[in-house]
Design a protein around this motif. Structure first.
Motif, PDB file in Angstrom:
ATOM      1  N   ALA A  82      -8.862   2.685   4.373  1.00 15.01           N
ATOM      2  CA  ALA A  82      -7.538   2.260   3.908  1.00 15.01           C
ATOM      3  C   ALA A  82      -7.042   1.108   4.767  1.00 15.01           C
ATOM      4  O   ALA A  82      -7.493   0.929   5.905  1.00 15.01           O
ATOM      5  N   VAL A  83      -6.099   0.337   4.217  1.00 19.26           N
ATOM      6  CA  VAL A  83      -5.440  -0.705   5.011  1.00 19.26           C
ATOM      7  C   VAL A  83      -4.407  -0.015   5.901  1.00 19.26           C
ATOM      8  O   VAL A  83      -3.690   0.875   5.446  1.00 19.26           O
ATOM      9  N   VAL A  84      -4.365  -0.407   7.173  1.00 23.52           N
ATOM     10  CA  VAL A  84      -3.444   0.256   8.107  1.00 23.52           C
ATOM     11  C   VAL A  84      -2.706  -0.782   8.960  1.00 23.52           C
ATOM     12  O   VAL A  84      -3.011  -1.979   8.898  1.00 23.52           O
ATOM     13  N   GLY A  85      -1.748  -0.299   9.740  1.00 23.55           N
ATOM     14  CA  GLY A  85      -1.113  -1.132  10.771  1.00 23.55           C
ATOM     15  C   GLY A  85      -0.099  -2.124  10.244  1.00 23.55           C
ATOM     16  O   GLY A  85       0.554  -1.915   9.223  1.00 23.55           O
ATOM     17  N   ALA A 145       2.636   2.970  11.203  1.00 21.77           N
ATOM     18  CA  ALA A 145       1.811   4.160  11.000  1.00 21.77           C
ATOM     19  C   ALA A 145       1.738   4.547   9.522  1.00 21.77           C
ATOM     20  O   ALA A 145       1.786   5.719   9.169  1.00 21.77           O
ATOM     21  N   MET A 146       1.649   3.527   8.667  1.00 17.90           N
ATOM     22  CA  MET A 146       1.502   3.777   7.237  1.00 17.90           C
ATOM     23  C   MET A 146       0.152   3.202   6.803  1.00 17.90           C
ATOM     24  O   MET A 146      -0.428   2.392   7.510  1.00 17.90           O
ATOM     25  N   ALA A 147      -0.312   3.629   5.644  1.00  9.64           N
ATOM     26  CA  ALA A 147      -1.584   3.103   5.131  1.00  9.64           C
ATOM     27  C   ALA A 147      -1.445   2.767   3.650  1.00  9.64           C
ATOM     28  O   ALA A 147      -0.625   3.359   2.945  1.00  9.64           O
ATOM     29  N   ASP A 168      -6.037   2.950  -4.281  1.00 13.97           N
ATOM     30  CA  ASP A 168      -5.324   2.862  -5.559  1.00 13.97           C
ATOM     31  C   ASP A 168      -3.977   2.137  -5.413  1.00 13.97           C
ATOM     32  O   ASP A 168      -3.180   2.077  -6.351  1.00 13.97           O
ATOM     33  N   GLY A 169      -3.699   1.605  -4.217  1.00 12.13           N
ATOM     34  CA  GLY A 169      -2.477   0.825  -4.021  1.00 12.13           C
ATOM     35  C   GLY A 169      -1.290   1.653  -3.558  1.00 12.13           C
ATOM     36  O   GLY A 169      -0.243   1.108  -3.210  1.00 12.13           O
ATOM     37  N   THR A 170      -1.427   2.975  -3.538  1.00  9.99           N
ATOM     38  CA  THR A 170      -0.281   3.790  -3.098  1.00  9.99           C
ATOM     39  C   THR A 170      -0.157   3.755  -1.576  1.00  9.99           C
ATOM     40  O   THR A 170      -1.136   3.540  -0.858  1.00  9.99           O
ATOM     41  N   ILE A 171       1.068   3.986  -1.135  1.00 11.26           N
ATOM     42  CA  ILE A 171       1.311   3.973   0.302  1.00 11.26           C
ATOM     43  C   ILE A 171       1.344   5.396   0.832  1.00 11.26           C
ATOM     44  O   ILE A 171       2.032   6.262   0.286  1.00 11.26           O
ATOM     45  N   TYR A 172       0.539   5.624   1.856  1.00  6.20           N
ATOM     46  CA  TYR A 172       0.492   6.933   2.509  1.00  6.20           C
ATOM     47  C   TYR A 172       1.344   6.820   3.768  1.00  6.20           C
ATOM     48  O   TYR A 172       1.081   5.978   4.625  1.00  6.20           O
TER      49      TYR A 172
END
Ligand code: ATP
Ligand code: MG
Length: 377
Positions: A20-23, A99-101, A105-109
């Protein structure tokens, strides 16, 4: 998520690796800003990442990671930190907004409510702030850096953790400290952050200095100035001399050109406090230094500084601004004086500059050459 990141994450997923994309890039997307660099975290050891991207370069910071090129951009792909889950990777990041990712599917965790903190303009840590700061004391300075960028308030827990964490700060690598200072001083709310650093008593420690804040010169910091031109405000606040400033900047591993510019600037400001510019000194200092020196004079000795337009006019009225403006150069001099090159060329050029700047010599090739022949042959 941009095309390059999607490509990389897709490829990892096809190899059975969750990523996932992070930071900072997620924070920037949530805030509708363009990210400077995009970090990707993956559920795998570096060796498995290398299998997927055999030509990528391995780099080691704290953890080993890979620099993967996709769509013309370089992405840093790092194995999940902590227990190997995405949530735990995020749990070990510095602030909730970092601290999100973004999932494939484009959703934000967002398990630590970074979005909510961004909306409430609050800087907080995922989990216990004192644990987060203890893990990596650089986060102390990063907290103020992000305050300088966004003007967010510290959560109450963060504010009290900051005070307690100071003794640890000494152990952080100088380069990382210097880089955070650099970002802080070029951010829009730098002065507000510096004020809070001064009031919470951490200002000197974050410069690795055993001193107290003696002045409020940091209020003169202007993010639109070059970094070297802002440093004086920081060191003067601690009552540091130009030599102490030189040492302090070297201790932060700042590049030598930057250190030299800052120290030169300090010396010129102190000179200017008891002298006025002349054509020769304006020329010697050069425009960017003159401009920066007047900025600090305005802060230190209001009333003594020139109006910016007037200063600009004075400078542009100089007969020459650089040596290249002279109608002769070293090669011409050697011919003219029938001598081979050497230190004498510098002496001659200096004397020509002096005459020209003081309007005693016309800026014409014939006149200048006649002067040289008369005085130096
Ligand atoms: P910038 O916009 O200046 O690049 P950034 O938040 O992306 O800011 P980086 O230094 O590029 O900052 O770091 C990328 C991410 O790595 C951060 O968003 C954060 O999640 C994490 N990170 C960086 N440094 C630390 C640290 N000292 N402790 C914990 N997490 C960190
Ligand atoms: Mg970044």
């Amino acid at each position: 998520m941009d095309a390059g990141a999607r490509f990389i994450i897709d490829k990892l997923q096809k190899a059975g690796i969750e990523a996932a994309v992070v930071g900072g890039a997620v924070r920037d997307e949530v805030m509708n800003q363009t990210p400077k660099d995009v970090d990707i975290a993956a559920k795998a050891e570096v060796s498995s990442l290398v299998d997927v991207f055999p030509s990528a370069r391995r780099v080691g910071r704290q953890t080993e990671s890979l620099l993967v090129k996709a769509c013309g951009t370089v992405y840093e792909v790092t194995p999940y930190k902590g227990d190997g889950t995405l949530k735990d990777d995020l749990a070990h990041r510095d602030f909730t907004m970092n601290a999100m990712a973004i999932l494939i599917d484009g959703t934000i965790y967002d398990p630590f409510h970074g979005k909510f903190d961004i909306q409430s303009r609050k800087l907080a840590c995922p989990g216990a702030c004192s644990d987060r700061l203890e893990e990596d004391p650089l986060r102390l300075l990063r907290a103020f850096r992000f305050q300088a960028v966004y003007h967010f308030q510290f959560s109450r827990e963060l504010a009290s953790a900051v005070q307690k964490q100071l003794p640890w700060f000494d152990q952080v690598a100088a380069e990382r400290v210097g880089e955070e200072w650099k970002k802080l001083l070029s951010s829009p709310y730098a002065v507000a952050a510096l004020k809070q650093m001064a009031h919470s008593g951490v200002f000197a420690s974050l410069l690795k200095q055993n001193k107290r804040v003696a002045f409020t010169y940091y209020e003169g910091v202007d993010p639109s100035l070059s970094l070297w031109a802002n440093w004086p405000g920081i060191w003067w606040s601690l009552n540091c001399s130009s030599q102490e400033t030189r040492r302090g900047l070297k201790n932060l591993a700042r590049p030598s050109q930057e250190v030299q510019n800052t120290v030169r600037l300090i010396d010129w400001v102190l000179w200017r406090e008891v002298n006025d510019w002349t054509a020769e000194t304006l020329y010697q200092a050069g425009w960017s230094l003159v401009e920066a020196a007047e900025h600090w004079l305005r802060v230190r000795t209001p009333g003594a500084a020139y109006d910016h337009c007037e200063l600009k006019y004075m400078y542009h009225k100089l007969p020459i601004q650089t040596r290249a403006d002279l109608p002769v150069d070293g090669i011409r001099l050697m011919k003219l004086c029938n001598r081979s090159g050497g230190a004498w060329i510098e002496d001659v050029l200096r004397s020509v500059e002096k005459e020209v700047l003081n309007n005693r010599l016309q800026l014409e090739r014939e006149a200048v050459e006649a002067f040289i022949q008369e005085e130096w042959t």
